[in-house]
Each structure stands twice: as C-alpha cells, then as structure tokens.
Write an enzyme that holds these catalytic residues in place. Sequence first.
Site, short mmCIF file in Angstrom:
data_model
loop_
_atom_site.label_atom_id
_atom_site.label_comp_id
_atom_site.label_asym_id
_atom_site.label_seq_id
_atom_site.Cartn_x
_atom_site.Cartn_y
_atom_site.Cartn_z
N SER A 44 49.63 28.24 42.69
CA SER A 44 48.67 27.69 43.65
C SER A 44 47.24 28.17 43.48
CB SER A 44 49.13 27.97 45.08
OG SER A 44 50.24 27.17 45.39
N LYS A 54 40.31 31.16 51.91
CA LYS A 54 41.47 30.31 52.14
C LYS A 54 42.05 30.61 53.51
CE LYS A 54 45.86 28.92 49.96
NZ LYS A 54 46.76 29.11 48.80
N SER A 85 48.44 25.01 46.24
CA SER A 85 48.03 24.83 47.62
C SER A 85 46.56 25.14 47.89
CB SER A 85 48.88 25.73 48.52
OG SER A 85 48.64 27.11 48.23
#
EC number: 6.3.5.7
Length: 496
Positions: free
Chosen positions: A185, A80, A161
């Site tokens: 998330s 990420k 997210s």
Amino acid sequence: MTDLTELGIKAIRDGVAGGDFTAREVAEAFNANVAAANAQLNAFIVPTPEKALEAADKTDAKRAKGEDLGIMGGVPIGMKDLFATRGVQTTAASHILEGFVPQYESTVSQNLWNAGAGMLGKLNLDQFAMGSSNETSYFGNVVNPWRKAGGGNAAMSPGGSSGGSSSAVAARLAPAATGTDTGGSIRQPSAFAGITGIKPTYGRCSRWGVVAFASSLDQAGPMARDVTDCAIMLEAMAGFDPKDATSLDMPVPQWEAGLNADLAGKRIGIPREYRMEGTDQEILDSWERGKEWLRDAGAEIVDISLPHTKYALPAYYIIAPAEASSNLARYDGVRYGLRDLPDGAGLQDMYAATRAEGFGDEVKRRILIGTYVLSAGFYDAYYNQAQKVRALVARDFEQAWEHCDVILAPTTPTASFPLGSLSDDPLTMYLNDVFAVPASLAGLPAMSVPAGLNSDGLPLGLQIVGKPFDEQGVLNAGLAIEQRAMFSAKPERWWA
C-alpha cells in the site's frame, strides 16, 4: 521566485535553513494548492492549513534565534488518515470512526513534528487500508492526477490503500506524505502516481497510534518525490518505541548521508517467478531497462529463484483478513465512534447494527473471510497452512541473499486503471499486489521508483527489495535507477 510547490523535502529544508524563503511561505503555497485541487482530487479528508502555518511559524522563529531546525525543518507534509493526530479527526476513511478525535499522537507523526515537519491535513485512503484502488473510502474515491494521453478524461486510480498520499504528492499538494504498507500500500500507489515510496523493514517505524489492519504486516513509510526525500523522511519517522512490542530496538541509520548510487561489487537478483502471466509487456520492458541501468551502475545481474512466490498472495489474503477480523472487533459502538442503537435493541443488536452501518463492503468481506479462516473447523486447514507458507516465502528470500544483495522486480503487473473498472472483480483487484506481497510477508524493506511512462502516458514503477535492516542498500539501488531513468514527467494540471 521559484514555485515552492515544485520543491521536495531536501530543497525546502535547505532553502528554509539558508534563508532563501520562509517556512510560512512554503506552507502558504501548499495550502493554496490543497484548497484549489481537493474538490477534484479528493486527496484530503480533512485539510489542516492552520496546523501547517503553526509549524512553519515555529520553524521560522527557531531560525531567527539560530536554533537547529531538525531534518524536516520547514517541510509541510500530508498525513495518511490512519495515524492518530491529537485534536484532529482520525477516521481510517470509515464511517464507523467518523468524528473520532484522538487525544494522543501516533509515535510516527510525533517523530515528524519533532523533526520540524508540519501537517497540511489528513489524507484519504481505502477504508481501514483495505483496497488497491482507493475506491473503498467512506469519504469518496481519490482521483489520480495522471490521465491517459490523447485526451482521455477517465478518472484513473491512484492505487491503494495510500491513494490520497500518492495523489497529493504527484499533484504538488504536498512535497511528501506518510503511507502504510501491509501488502503493497506504499509501493503500488507510488508506482501508479509516478512518485517514490519505501516500506522499511517490519518494526523500523512504530505502529503505536496507527489504526491497525494486520498487525504482523502493517508498516509505516514515506512517499515523496525522489529517493533522497524518502531517505530524509524515513530517518525522521523511524526509531525504537517501547510502546510498540514489535518495534526494532536498533539505532536509526543516517540514510541520507549514506546515499551512494555506485553499485560496484553489488549483485542484483532477478526472480524468475516474477515473470507472471498477465503482466503488461510494457512493465516487462521497463524491468529489462532496469537491469541495464543497474548494470551501468556497476552491479552484476544474477538470476535467482523464489519458488513459493505463487503461494504468497493466497497466503496473504488469509493471514491479513484473519488479523483484521481480530483487530476490527474493537469497533462495537460502545467506547468510541459510530453507535447505531435501534429502538428496543439489546447489546448484540447494537453491535450488529453499528457494524452493518459503519463498515464498508470491502471491510465486511475481509472480516468475514478472516473470521471464517479462524473458526474452529477451519483454523488448521487455512490459517495455520497460510502461516507455514509465509515461513516458506521468508525462507526463499533468506536463501536468495546467498546469491544477491538486492532484488529487482516490477512494482505492479499493470499501470493505473480507470476508477470503477475493477470494482466488481475483487480477485482481479487483489492481483494488483502480486509483486508487492512477498516482501511484506517476509517483513523486508522494499521501495518503488518511477521508471518511465507507458504508451498511454501513465507512470510505471520498478521495485527494489532488500535484506532485513538494509534500507540503505534499497535506497542506493533506487538512487541508481532514479539517476538513469531521469523521470521528470508530471501530470498536466487539469484540476485547477
């Protein structure tokens, strides 16, 4: 040969160690999938095929010498783009950090490289991890590889997210990926994409080198194909870090070795407050099936109460923006990242112009909310009150543990929704986190496990919440669900 991109962490690690295939063959297969799919799915901001191959060659060389390969040996993963990676652009999906190349490595990513993993690239996300649909990224929306059954071509949200992470794992662009969870998330995108993800106890994984959103809530965790893979990857990620003041100074358990789906003698709590208005009936039906699966695994199902649940989401959307407004003050155009300096501008003008240009609308919204609730006239009325509510939410869980070992709940109130359908309604978007936020406020371990498909052919997730430091209990309950749900569906490959 088996399609190597259909394999997860354990199968890849064991296959490389056993000589069934080389780590380079694995990396090449996943690199090819990324190259073929990224234009349509937009899961990666920066693919790094050379990094994956470099790590693979190291693993193959170690195997040739008979050396230990590590618990992630030969496994390429997605990272990420919230984790600092030495020599590779790290943006938090924001224009204000575009072009920023750190000269240091986050502790979590370094732990993974030390364990033998390689990097396929930096994954897209909601800007500064602020969002529930992966539509706030400066680098464009991430698309969920799942589509509605019956020929629907609407692009669906991968959740947020960590939407790049969920999309990449579901589409077989990576066997696993890192995520971060501030208010859901990891869990919400895992549910939307039909994969498994766990947020460990707050402090279990170091936050050093992770771009901060809300420091008292942010926690890194793995997103993977199944519970076993999550256990392996979490073991590699976790550990005490003296560079992070909130890091837990505790040994890392052997979660993979401790996996056990026999729940005899365990009590599963069902919080009555989680049966909320607006939750899809198919979500509630899957919750009922989850109870039966855990009962079949030997557990006793007990009703519990978490009375302050309804206050958790509003408290979260005061505390998290408040911390964000403080953390994001460092992005001023002076030291790194974007600088917008209009002709004749002074320092304050540069700050204003840089932030206006560099931050997206959702980030600005949360900064403004956070700055407001921290201002002199409203600090006590909002921020202090929210912190009191947070303490009450945590106390609810503490009292619940007197009656149960883990808690079972839905992960989300709905399945995935079409991209753009909630963009103009931020409050409805925030409600996506209603089941995930309470565990975040209390710093508890929680995971989402696939529970089946709805009538539209979209994945649904079930959430397990555990006691502090009891990731093993969460993983074991997740494994019991996984074995009974027998979720093997995958999205049709429309993108390549």
